[in-house]
Design a protein around this motif. Structure first.
Motif, PDB file in Angstrom:
ATOM      1  N   LEU A  33     -89.107  -0.425  41.406  1.00 33.94           N
ATOM      2  CA  LEU A  33     -88.171   0.687  41.392  1.00 33.94           C
ATOM      3  C   LEU A  33     -86.788   0.088  41.541  1.00 33.94           C
ATOM      4  O   LEU A  33     -86.485  -0.568  42.542  1.00 33.94           O
ATOM      5  CB  LEU A  33     -88.478   1.672  42.526  1.00 33.94           C
ATOM      6  N   LEU A  34     -85.959   0.282  40.532  1.00 29.11           N
ATOM      7  CA  LEU A  34     -84.659  -0.379  40.445  1.00 29.11           C
ATOM      8  C   LEU A  34     -83.552   0.663  40.363  1.00 29.11           C
ATOM      9  O   LEU A  34     -83.644   1.623  39.599  1.00 29.11           O
ATOM     10  CB  LEU A  34     -84.639  -1.270  39.205  1.00 29.11           C
ATOM     11  N   GLY A  35     -82.512   0.457  41.159  1.00 28.89           N
ATOM     12  CA  GLY A  35     -81.396   1.392  41.098  1.00 28.89           C
ATOM     13  C   GLY A  35     -80.350   1.067  42.138  1.00 28.89           C
ATOM     14  O   GLY A  35     -80.545   0.217  43.009  1.00 28.89           O
ATOM     15  N   HIS A  36     -79.212   1.762  42.029  1.00 26.20           N
ATOM     16  CA  HIS A  36     -78.128   1.557  42.973  1.00 26.20           C
ATOM     17  C   HIS A  36     -78.509   2.077  44.357  1.00 26.20           C
ATOM     18  O   HIS A  36     -79.442   2.885  44.508  1.00 26.20           O
ATOM     19  CB  HIS A  36     -76.867   2.284  42.496  1.00 26.20           C
ATOM     20  N   MET A 201     -90.136 -10.411  38.381  1.00 22.65           N
ATOM     21  CA  MET A 201     -91.382 -10.053  39.057  1.00 22.65           C
ATOM     22  C   MET A 201     -92.220  -9.003  38.354  1.00 22.65           C
ATOM     23  O   MET A 201     -93.446  -9.032  38.410  1.00 22.65           O
ATOM     24  CB  MET A 201     -91.088  -9.552  40.478  1.00 22.65           C
ATOM     25  N   ALA A 202     -91.586  -8.044  37.701  1.00 22.59           N
ATOM     26  CA  ALA A 202     -92.290  -6.806  37.363  1.00 22.59           C
ATOM     27  C   ALA A 202     -92.874  -6.772  35.953  1.00 22.59           C
ATOM     28  O   ALA A 202     -92.272  -7.266  34.999  1.00 22.59           O
ATOM     29  CB  ALA A 202     -91.358  -5.616  37.555  1.00 22.59           C
ATOM     30  N   ASP A 203     -94.047  -6.140  35.844  1.00 22.52           N
ATOM     31  CA  ASP A 203     -94.619  -5.798  34.540  1.00 22.52           C
ATOM     32  C   ASP A 203     -93.997  -4.504  34.028  1.00 22.52           C
ATOM     33  O   ASP A 203     -93.818  -4.330  32.821  1.00 22.52           O
ATOM     34  CB  ASP A 203     -96.138  -5.596  34.665  1.00 22.52           C
ATOM     35  N   LYS A 204     -93.692  -3.597  34.945  1.00 21.46           N
ATOM     36  CA  LYS A 204     -93.047  -2.323  34.616  1.00 21.46           C
ATOM     37  C   LYS A 204     -91.893  -2.102  35.590  1.00 21.46           C
ATOM     38  O   LYS A 204     -91.984  -2.475  36.771  1.00 21.46           O
ATOM     39  CB  LYS A 204     -94.027  -1.154  34.758  1.00 21.46           C
ATOM     40  N   ILE A 205     -90.836  -1.481  35.091  1.00 20.08           N
ATOM     41  CA  ILE A 205     -89.669  -1.182  35.928  1.00 20.08           C
ATOM     42  C   ILE A 205     -89.319   0.293  35.759  1.00 20.08           C
ATOM     43  O   ILE A 205     -89.306   0.814  34.638  1.00 20.08           O
ATOM     44  CB  ILE A 205     -88.460  -2.053  35.539  1.00 20.08           C
ATOM     45  N   GLY A 206     -89.048   0.954  36.889  1.00 21.16           N
ATOM     46  CA  GLY A 206     -88.585   2.335  36.856  1.00 21.16           C
ATOM     47  C   GLY A 206     -87.111   2.380  37.229  1.00 21.16           C
ATOM     48  O   GLY A 206     -86.729   1.925  38.309  1.00 21.16           O
ATOM     49  N   LYS A 214     -85.377   7.689  35.456  1.00 22.23           N
ATOM     50  CA  LYS A 214     -84.769   7.796  34.122  1.00 22.23           C
ATOM     51  C   LYS A 214     -85.680   7.214  33.038  1.00 22.23           C
ATOM     52  O   LYS A 214     -85.765   7.752  31.943  1.00 22.23           O
ATOM     53  CB  LYS A 214     -83.420   7.076  34.096  1.00 22.23           C
ATOM     54  N   GLN A 215     -86.314   6.086  33.354  1.00 19.37           N
ATOM     55  CA  GLN A 215     -87.215   5.455  32.386  1.00 19.37           C
ATOM     56  C   GLN A 215     -88.186   4.551  33.133  1.00 19.37           C
ATOM     57  O   GLN A 215     -87.799   3.838  34.061  1.00 19.37           O
ATOM     58  CB  GLN A 215     -86.419   4.646  31.356  1.00 19.37           C
ATOM     59  N   TRP A 216     -89.457   4.595  32.742  1.00 20.54           N
ATOM     60  CA  TRP A 216     -90.515   3.746  33.316  1.00 20.54           C
ATOM     61  C   TRP A 216     -91.065   2.935  32.160  1.00 20.54           C
ATOM     62  O   TRP A 216     -91.712   3.470  31.271  1.00 20.54           O
ATOM     63  CB  TRP A 216     -91.585   4.636  33.947  1.00 20.54           C
ATOM     64  N   ASP A 217     -90.787   1.619  32.145  1.00 23.56           N
ATOM     65  CA  ASP A 217     -91.108   0.853  30.943  1.00 23.56           C
ATOM     66  C   ASP A 217     -91.158  -0.639  31.269  1.00 23.56           C
ATOM     67  O   ASP A 217     -90.866  -1.057  32.395  1.00 23.56           O
ATOM     68  CB  ASP A 217     -90.043   1.118  29.871  1.00 23.56           C
ATOM     69  N   THR A 218     -91.496  -1.431  30.266  1.00 21.35           N
ATOM     70  CA  THR A 218     -91.479  -2.886  30.424  1.00 21.35           C
ATOM     71  C   THR A 218     -90.028  -3.373  30.475  1.00 21.35           C
ATOM     72  O   THR A 218     -89.126  -2.714  29.939  1.00 21.35           O
ATOM     73  CB  THR A 218     -92.185  -3.573  29.244  1.00 21.35           C
TER      74      THR A 218
END
Length: 347
Positions: A33-36, A201-206, A214-218
């Motif tokens: 989970l990525l964000g400000h 690290m991630a296979d998927k990032i949200g 906003k988007q859940w994807d590679t």
């Protein structure tokens, strides 16, 4: 699917923190989970762990409902491991005792074998008798991960696990932790604001913004196929340039005309916003298009130039390290976009 999070809503003091929050995690997958700061990513992680109770929505782990607005499974019964930002190791326990903390009810031989196996896995086989204060930050992080892995949880949650470490160690550890989780075949969710960490690290990032996903994807798709303008601006380095659609295949910009494939949702619009990344702009002394050097950031083998176009718009350019042009000078540039990322213009 090992984890199913569906339409979570959670507020603090009447202020929405998670809004219709939904994603799924496949078995063995590592997600981020990525964000400000303040976007709700840590709250989402705490909701999955059971430290926060959503007002509505459902969380299921391996088909078992953990929370659905009526039922609520407390954290210690969720079979979820947690690695905290400050490691949270017990200072009075040895490394081996810290790792064994969650498996104290197992027979001694089985418990010791698991601890030794994990110490070998994290590359610290001779550190079992040491105490946390005798370890470096990177070593403490490995021990915290080993402790979380010891009970063989169905899911590991990592809350900004590398934020206290220097940049080089952070980059190295993020790759090591990914390898460890893959070796243990453990699903995991990482929370971070660091894009490099997420991509390593991630296979998927949200991508999170104001409590919404906003988007859940590679990582590849987030960079090359962002779903909206916010995600396009957030991922990587880039700027939006105003362009005019001049046909089904072409867009005219201040740095030239792109002809190729124009996104379907842009073809019925005259004005579009086009994402331009530093590697889309090439320094070319023979180009008729020039720009003023406003700033430059030397990276060793290359520069990142900040350039002002004749239109007044600003772009970044990835320029080879031997092209050292002074601020205030003008250089020739050309556009080398391969895949156009564009959205209908917002006025």
């Amino acid at each position: 699917m090992i984890l199913d999070v569906s339409q979570l809503n959670l507020s603090f003091g009447g202020k929405p923190v998670l809004q219709d929050f939904t994603f799924g995690l496949e078995a063995g997958e590592i997600a981020c989970l990525l964000g400000h700061s303040g976007c709700g990513k840590t709250t989402a992680l705490r909701a999955v762990a059971g430290f926060e109770q959503p007002e509505s929505g459902r969380i299921s782990l391996n088909g078992q409902v953990l929370s659905d607005g009526q039922r609520f499974t407390p954290p210690h019964l969720r079979r979820i491991g947690m690695v905290f930002q400050d490691y949270a190791l017990f200072p009075h326990l040895t490394v081996a005792q810290n790792i064994a903390f969650g498996i104290g009810k197992q027979p001694a031989a089985e418990r010791n074998a698991r601890v030794n196996n994990l110490l070998n896995l994290i590359g610290l086989p001779d550190y079992g008798g040491r105490y946390p204060h005798q370890l470096s930050g990177g070593q403490q992080q490995r021990i915290a991960l080993a402790r979380a892995l010891a009970p063989k949880p169905e899911l590991i949650l990592l809350d900004e696990p590398f934020s206290n470490l220097d940049a080089d160690l952070r980059a190295r550890l993020s790759k090591e932790v990914r390898q460890l989780l893959k070796q243990e075949q453990t699903s995991a969710i990482l929370v971070t604001h660091d894009q490099e960490e997420a991509f390593a690290m991630a296979d998927k990032i949200g991508i999170m913004h104001e409590g919404r996903l906003k988007q859940w994807d590679t990582p590849y798709n987030l960079y090359h196929r962002p779903a909206d303008a916010y995600t396009a601006r957030f991922i990587g380095t880039g700027v939006m340039l105003r362009g005019k659609v001049t046909g089904e295949r072409c867009v005219a910009l201040a740095i030239g005309e792109f002809c190729g494939s124009v996104p379907l949702n842009c073809r019925s619009h005259t004005d579009v916003d086009v994402l331009i990344r530093p590697d889309d702009i090439v320094h070319d002394d023979n180009s008729p298009v020039t720009a003023e050097v406003l700033d430059k950031d030397f990276k060793g083998s290359y520069f990142i130039y900040t350039l002002k176009l004749n239109s007044g718009e600003t772009v970044y350019a990835h320029v080879a390290g031997h092209h050292d042009h002074p601020v205030g000078s003008r250089i020739g540039i050309q556009m080398t976009i391969e895949d156009l990322i564009a959205f209908p213009a917002k006025r």
